[in-house]
Scaffold this motif. Structure first.
Motif, mmCIF file in Angstrom:
data_model
loop_
_atom_site.group_PDB
_atom_site.id
_atom_site.type_symbol
_atom_site.label_atom_id
_atom_site.label_comp_id
_atom_site.label_asym_id
_atom_site.label_seq_id
_atom_site.Cartn_x
_atom_site.Cartn_y
_atom_site.Cartn_z
ATOM 1 N N ILE A 268 -39.801 -12.259 -9.431
ATOM 2 C CA ILE A 268 -39.354 -12.410 -10.813
ATOM 3 C C ILE A 268 -38.647 -11.126 -11.244
ATOM 4 C CG2 ILE A 268 -40.042 -12.846 -13.196
ATOM 5 C CD1 ILE A 268 -42.519 -14.258 -12.107
ATOM 6 N N ILE A 269 -37.405 -11.269 -11.677
ATOM 7 C CA ILE A 269 -36.604 -10.109 -12.090
ATOM 8 C C ILE A 269 -36.839 -9.830 -13.576
ATOM 9 C CG2 ILE A 269 -34.294 -9.127 -12.250
ATOM 10 C CD1 ILE A 269 -35.265 -9.611 -9.386
ATOM 11 N N GLU A 270 -37.224 -8.616 -13.883
ATOM 12 C CA GLU A 270 -37.393 -8.191 -15.266
ATOM 13 C C GLU A 270 -36.455 -7.017 -15.534
ATOM 14 O OE1 GLU A 270 -39.002 -9.819 -17.364
ATOM 15 O OE2 GLU A 270 -40.495 -10.996 -16.259
ATOM 16 N N ILE A 271 -35.758 -7.043 -16.662
ATOM 17 C CA ILE A 271 -34.826 -5.964 -17.013
ATOM 18 C C ILE A 271 -35.566 -4.919 -17.849
ATOM 19 C CG2 ILE A 271 -32.696 -5.380 -18.220
ATOM 20 C CD1 ILE A 271 -31.694 -8.183 -17.526
ATOM 21 N N ASP A 272 -35.552 -3.709 -17.349
ATOM 22 C CA ASP A 272 -36.279 -2.611 -17.985
ATOM 23 C C ASP A 272 -35.427 -2.017 -19.112
ATOM 24 O OD1 ASP A 272 -38.066 -0.647 -18.585
ATOM 25 O OD2 ASP A 272 -37.729 0.533 -16.766
ATOM 26 N N THR A 273 -35.642 -2.472 -20.329
ATOM 27 C CA THR A 273 -34.868 -1.986 -21.480
ATOM 28 C C THR A 273 -35.268 -0.554 -21.806
ATOM 29 O OG1 THR A 273 -34.817 -4.232 -22.374
ATOM 30 C CG2 THR A 273 -34.283 -2.427 -23.890
ATOM 31 N N PRO A 274 -34.329 0.334 -21.928
ATOM 32 C CA PRO A 274 -34.656 1.744 -22.196
ATOM 33 C C PRO A 274 -35.290 1.919 -23.577
ATOM 34 C CG PRO A 274 -32.276 1.394 -22.321
ATOM 35 C CD PRO A 274 -32.864 0.127 -21.788
ATOM 36 N N ASP A 275 -36.129 2.928 -23.674
ATOM 37 C CA ASP A 275 -36.829 3.245 -24.911
ATOM 38 C C ASP A 275 -35.920 4.141 -25.774
ATOM 39 O OD1 ASP A 275 -38.493 3.984 -26.960
ATOM 40 O OD2 ASP A 275 -40.170 4.565 -25.678
ATOM 41 N N LEU A 276 -35.547 3.633 -26.954
ATOM 42 C CA LEU A 276 -34.635 4.366 -27.833
ATOM 43 C C LEU A 276 -35.184 5.742 -28.194
ATOM 44 C CD1 LEU A 276 -31.973 4.194 -29.463
ATOM 45 C CD2 LEU A 276 -33.318 3.250 -31.366
ATOM 46 N N ALA A 277 -36.510 5.811 -28.380
ATOM 47 C CA ALA A 277 -37.116 7.079 -28.794
ATOM 48 C C ALA A 277 -37.015 8.152 -27.713
ATOM 49 C CB ALA A 277 -38.575 6.853 -29.171
ATOM 50 N N LYS A 278 -36.829 7.737 -26.468
ATOM 51 C CA LYS A 278 -36.773 8.685 -25.365
ATOM 52 C C LYS A 278 -35.340 8.991 -24.925
ATOM 53 C CE LYS A 278 -41.297 7.327 -23.520
ATOM 54 N NZ LYS A 278 -42.035 6.803 -22.349
ATOM 55 N N MET A 279 -34.353 8.401 -25.602
ATOM 56 C CA MET A 279 -32.946 8.628 -25.226
ATOM 57 C C MET A 279 -32.431 9.968 -25.740
ATOM 58 S SD MET A 279 -31.010 5.029 -25.883
ATOM 59 C CE MET A 279 -31.480 3.502 -25.056
ATOM 60 N N SER A 280 -31.525 10.526 -24.957
ATOM 61 C CA SER A 280 -30.815 11.716 -25.429
ATOM 62 C C SER A 280 -29.736 11.264 -26.418
ATOM 63 C CB SER A 280 -30.166 12.449 -24.256
ATOM 64 O OG SER A 280 -29.133 11.644 -23.674
ATOM 65 N N GLU A 281 -29.168 12.202 -27.143
ATOM 66 C CA GLU A 281 -28.128 11.856 -28.103
ATOM 67 C C GLU A 281 -26.908 11.260 -27.387
ATOM 68 O OE1 GLU A 281 -28.251 11.780 -31.367
ATOM 69 O OE2 GLU A 281 -30.366 12.378 -31.174
ATOM 70 N N LYS A 282 -26.596 11.766 -26.207
ATOM 71 C CA LYS A 282 -25.468 11.237 -25.447
ATOM 72 C C LYS A 282 -25.716 9.777 -25.041
ATOM 73 C CE LYS A 282 -22.491 12.135 -21.475
ATOM 74 N NZ LYS A 282 -22.182 13.033 -20.334
ATOM 75 N N GLU A 283 -26.936 9.506 -24.587
ATOM 76 C CA GLU A 283 -27.282 8.130 -24.188
ATOM 77 C C GLU A 283 -27.196 7.187 -25.384
ATOM 78 O OE1 GLU A 283 -30.467 8.409 -20.523
ATOM 79 O OE2 GLU A 283 -31.140 9.068 -22.509
ATOM 80 N N LYS A 284 -27.671 7.639 -26.517
ATOM 81 C CA LYS A 284 -27.598 6.818 -27.721
ATOM 82 C C LYS A 284 -26.153 6.517 -28.090
ATOM 83 C CE LYS A 284 -31.897 8.440 -29.880
ATOM 84 N NZ LYS A 284 -32.473 9.152 -31.056
ATOM 85 N N SER A 285 -25.307 7.521 -27.944
ATOM 86 C CA SER A 285 -23.889 7.365 -28.278
ATOM 87 C C SER A 285 -23.228 6.346 -27.356
ATOM 88 C CB SER A 285 -23.175 8.725 -28.173
ATOM 89 O OG SER A 285 -21.782 8.574 -28.410
ATOM 90 N N LEU A 286 -23.564 6.411 -26.062
ATOM 91 C CA LEU A 286 -22.982 5.475 -25.097
ATOM 92 C C LEU A 286 -23.453 4.037 -25.370
ATOM 93 C CD1 LEU A 286 -23.235 7.580 -21.821
ATOM 94 C CD2 LEU A 286 -21.142 6.922 -23.045
ATOM 95 N N TRP A 287 -24.733 3.879 -25.678
ATOM 96 C CA TRP A 287 -25.247 2.540 -25.983
ATOM 97 C C TRP A 287 -24.615 2.004 -27.271
ATOM 98 C CZ3 TRP A 287 -27.444 -0.843 -23.000
ATOM 99 C CH2 TRP A 287 -28.163 -0.438 -21.881
#
Length: 295
Positions: A268-287
């Motif tokens: 069973i394939i599960e997609i691991d959604t990233p945790d917003l609280a643990k993202m860097s500012e750059k990652e947040k910007s890209l998302w």
């Protein structure tokens, strides 16, 4: 003491003047029909199997059959047996309910340890009293069900703790039974031990019959573009191809990777959604940019 009469001829479906060969043939036919291994979970079939064995135990033996036939007019089905003429030497007291597992009170009254007929009181009938069969449940891992092989158990038996080494057949099903001849209660012969096999909880797999399921978590980008991923099986990890655009909850089938090759494994394939609280500012910007593009 009053016990219900058992018509052994009726139980084996033979006439009262049946030959030994006819009795043996009828017994084999009915024993196969009602054998517990072929009627798992059917209490009525198990009870019928015991009746058939008891009837054969008496009618196959010329001495026991002769004694049984002397019940005379009290043979009618369902009639309570109080003691036919000529049975004055039977001892009807001393053991309460007369239980030995596989034989009825009627059998025990006639041939049990306290019973006797003339000079038969402590004869082969009491010495050959079979020990009681015992049932127990044991747990094995999915890997042990898959591969089979020797396994040791410590069981709390009616006679105390007992250590056993059992050969588990590869591919045994959940709820399957193993018969260990002579490992039940002591007697002559000893009773048998019936082990019910249960699959133990597993941290990586769930079982459904002979099929197993596992889960793998992939990143969103891997779900979009596809990827290769190593997944667990009952024989160790293998690499699978995960196609591009796969959705969360999708199952990928690994043919023959179930228990003992009798079933399949479903990943069973599960997609691991990233945790917003643990993202860097750059990652947040890209998302956030991806979100804007998808609108």
């Amino acid at each position: 003491m009053s016990v219900s009469y058992k018509d052994y001829y009726k139980i084996l479906e033979v006439s009262r003047n049946a030959t030994t060969e006819e009795i043996d043939k009828a017994y084999k036919k009915l024993a196969r029909k009602y054998h517990p291994d072929l009627n798992q979970g059917d209490a009525s079939a198990e009870e019928r199997f015991k009746e058939v064995n008891e009837a054969h135990e008496v009618l196959k033996d010329p001495q026991k059959r002769k004694l049984y036939d002397q019940l005379g007019p009290n043979w009618k089905d369902g009639q309570n047996f109080q003691g036919a003429p000529g049975f004055e030497h039977f001892n009807f007291g001393g053991q309460g309910g007369f239980t030995s597992g596989d034989f009825s009170d009627f059998f025990e009254m006639l041939f049990g340890q306290q019973g006797g007929f003339g000079g038969f009181g402590q004869s082969a009938y009491s010495r050959s009293r079979k020990g009681q069969d015992v049932e127990a449940t044991v747990h094995i891992s999915l890997e042990e069900a898959h591969k089979g092989g020797p396994k040791s158990f410590n069981l709390n038996m009616p006679d105390g703790m007992k250590s056993l080494k059992v050969n588990i057949p590869a591919g045994i099903k959940n709820g399957g039974k193993l018969r260990l001849a002579g490992q039940g209660r002591a007697g002559s012969p000893n009773g048998d031990l019936y082990l019910t096999i249960q699959y133990a909880h597993h941290n990586k797999f769930k079982s459904d019959g002979f099929d197993v399921t596992s889960e793998v978590f992939i990143k969103p980008a891997q779900a979009v573009f596809g990827t290769k991923h190593r997944v667990p099986t009952l024989e160790g990890e293998v690499e699978i191809n995960i196609p591009a655009g796969i959705k969360s909850g999708k199952k990928l089938r690994l043919k023959g990777k179930g228990i003992a090759g009798k079933g399949d494994e479903y990943v069973i394939i599960e997609i691991d959604t990233p945790d917003l609280a643990k993202m860097s500012e750059k990652e947040k910007s890209l998302w956030q940019e991806l979100l804007t593009l998808s609108e």
